[in-house]
Design an enzyme around this catalytic site. Structure first.
Site, PDB file in Angstrom:
ATOM      1  N   ASN A 112       0.827  -1.206   0.000  1.00 38.37           N
ATOM      2  CA  ASN A 112       0.000   0.000   0.000  1.00 38.37           C
ATOM      3  C   ASN A 112       0.856   1.249   0.000  1.00 38.37           C
ATOM      4  OD1 ASN A 112      -0.524   1.927   2.510  1.00 38.37           O
ATOM      5  ND2 ASN A 112       0.091  -0.073   3.350  1.00 38.37           N
ATOM      6  N   CYS A 170       5.850   5.193   8.939  1.00 37.93           N
ATOM      7  CA  CYS A 170       5.074   5.089   7.701  1.00 37.93           C
ATOM      8  C   CYS A 170       5.989   5.327   6.504  1.00 37.93           C
ATOM      9  CB  CYS A 170       3.940   6.105   7.700  1.00 37.93           C
ATOM     10  SG  CYS A 170       2.992   6.037   6.173  1.00 37.93           S
TER      11      CYS A 170
END
Ligand SMILES: Cc1cc2nc3c(=O)[nH]c(=O)nc-3n(C[C@H](O)[C@H](O)[C@H](O)COP(=O)(O)O)c2cc1C
Length: 335
Positions: A112, A170
């Site tokens: 993702n 992230c």
């Protein structure tokens, strides 16, 4: 969970990944008997604590599924011991250009590059306030690049949850890799700890090489020195994938699994025995969860005795089966 394998899974896999996620979230809006569907039997409880927070069981749902913190109560009813909402940021974000999720169905993995789409901290706080009572303990993951923004977001959500997770890992935002990570992390965790009495957990990136390991272990120590109450190991692994508009993203699922127990083990060895370490990454089965426990993902039980239990970022698709099986195994070992 036969209904899921027979009907739900083929349906979800016939849709593009983001559409499947939207359908799943819509389903959670329906007034269905979620506890029964989740299938965790009453009375099967392996209570434990995570950084002082009481949990019905040690299996948690990792950040990213409920980015708006609007379905944490229902997800708790499905059987999770704790649920992590977000990641949220102070202001709403639309995230990266689509396509931003790609499946590797045969290897049970995803890549993702969502880029932290979320409705912003005010909306997340409103959603949390609408469903204050939950069976699962609630965490919210936060990840602003600027300290002021992160602190403003924390102030809005922290009074409404049991604890917070700093997303220091992230792969789809800039500060995770491009800035002076150590100084930034130290500043974030210290500021959070000074502003909330509730535990602050730091989610670390995975590592594949010795150099990366040294960086991650340094981040772990810095987080703990700054007052973090626990660590989550790990987030997704950066990989290239030309099906994504961004060309790169973070690998999740089975592809991560070979790394998870060894990362937990190395982090455990580096930080000592008392720090809660959440195992996360490709945990699909009871055997996977137990491998994480053996690797050192441990917490203490509420009575103060040392227990072999863990906080596992369980696979969403196997909530009930995984929970029940793991609880059975853990209970068998405990009583
Ligand atoms: C679509 C998607 C979105 C995610 N969003 C977040 C997020 O917002 N914050 C975060 O900390 N992790 C996020 N993650 C990472 C997961 O929380 C987890 O660390 C990772 O998927 C590895 O665990 P798994 O193999 O059990 O999925 C996301 C993962 C996926 C697949």
């Amino acid at each position: 969970m036969g209904w899921y394998r027979a009907v739900g899974r083929p349906l979800f896999f016939s849709l593009p990944p983001e559409a499947a996620h939207r359908v799943a979230v819509r389903l959670l809006d329906l007034p269905l008997p979620w506890s029964r569907i989740g299938g965790v039997p009453d009375g099967v409880r392996v209570e434990t604590t995570l950084a002082g927070i009481r949990l019905h069981n040690p299996i948690g749902l990792a950040a990213g599924f409920d980015k708006s913190c609007s379905h944490l109560r229902t997800l708790g009813e499905l059987g999770f011991g704790y649920v992590v909402g977000g990641t949220i940021t102070r202001e709403p974000r639309v995230g990266n250009a689509k396509p931003r999720i790609a499946r590797h169905a045969t290897s049970r993995s995803l890549v993702n590059a969502m880029g932290l789409p979320n409705p912003g901290a005010e909306a997340a706080a409103r959603n949390l306030a609408k469903a204050p009572v939950t069976s699962a303990s609630r965490f919210v993951s936060l990840a602003d690049e600027a300290l002021d923004d992160a602190v403003a977001a924390l102030d809005l959500v922290a009074p409404l949850v049991d604890g917070n997770e700093v997303n220091a890992s992230c792969p789809n935002v800039s500060w995770g890799r491009d800035r002076d990570n150590e100084t930034h992390l130290e500043g974030l965790v210290s500021a959070f700890v000074a502003r909330t009495p509730r535990p602050v957990v730091v989610k670390l990136p995975p590592f594949a090489s010795e150099t990366e390991r040294d960086v991650v272990l340094a981040l772990a120590r810095i987080a703990l020195d700054a007052g973090a109450a626990g660590l989550t190991c790990s987030n997704t692994m950066p990989v290239s994938d030309l099906r994504l508009a961004a060309g790169t993203g973070g690998l999740s699922g089975h592809g991560l699994w070979p790394m998870t127990p060894s990362i937990v083990s190395e982090v455990r060895a580096a930080v000592g025995g008392d720090v809660p370490v959440n195992a996360c990454g490709g945990v699909f089965t009871t055997a996977d969860a137990l491998a994480c426990i053996e690797a050192g993902a441990t917490v203490r039980d509420p009575r103060g005795d040392e227990l072999v239990t863990t906080d596992v970022g369980a696979r969403r698709q196997l909530i009930a089966a995984g929970t029940v099986e793991l609880l059975d195994v853990l209970e068998a070992g405990l009583h």
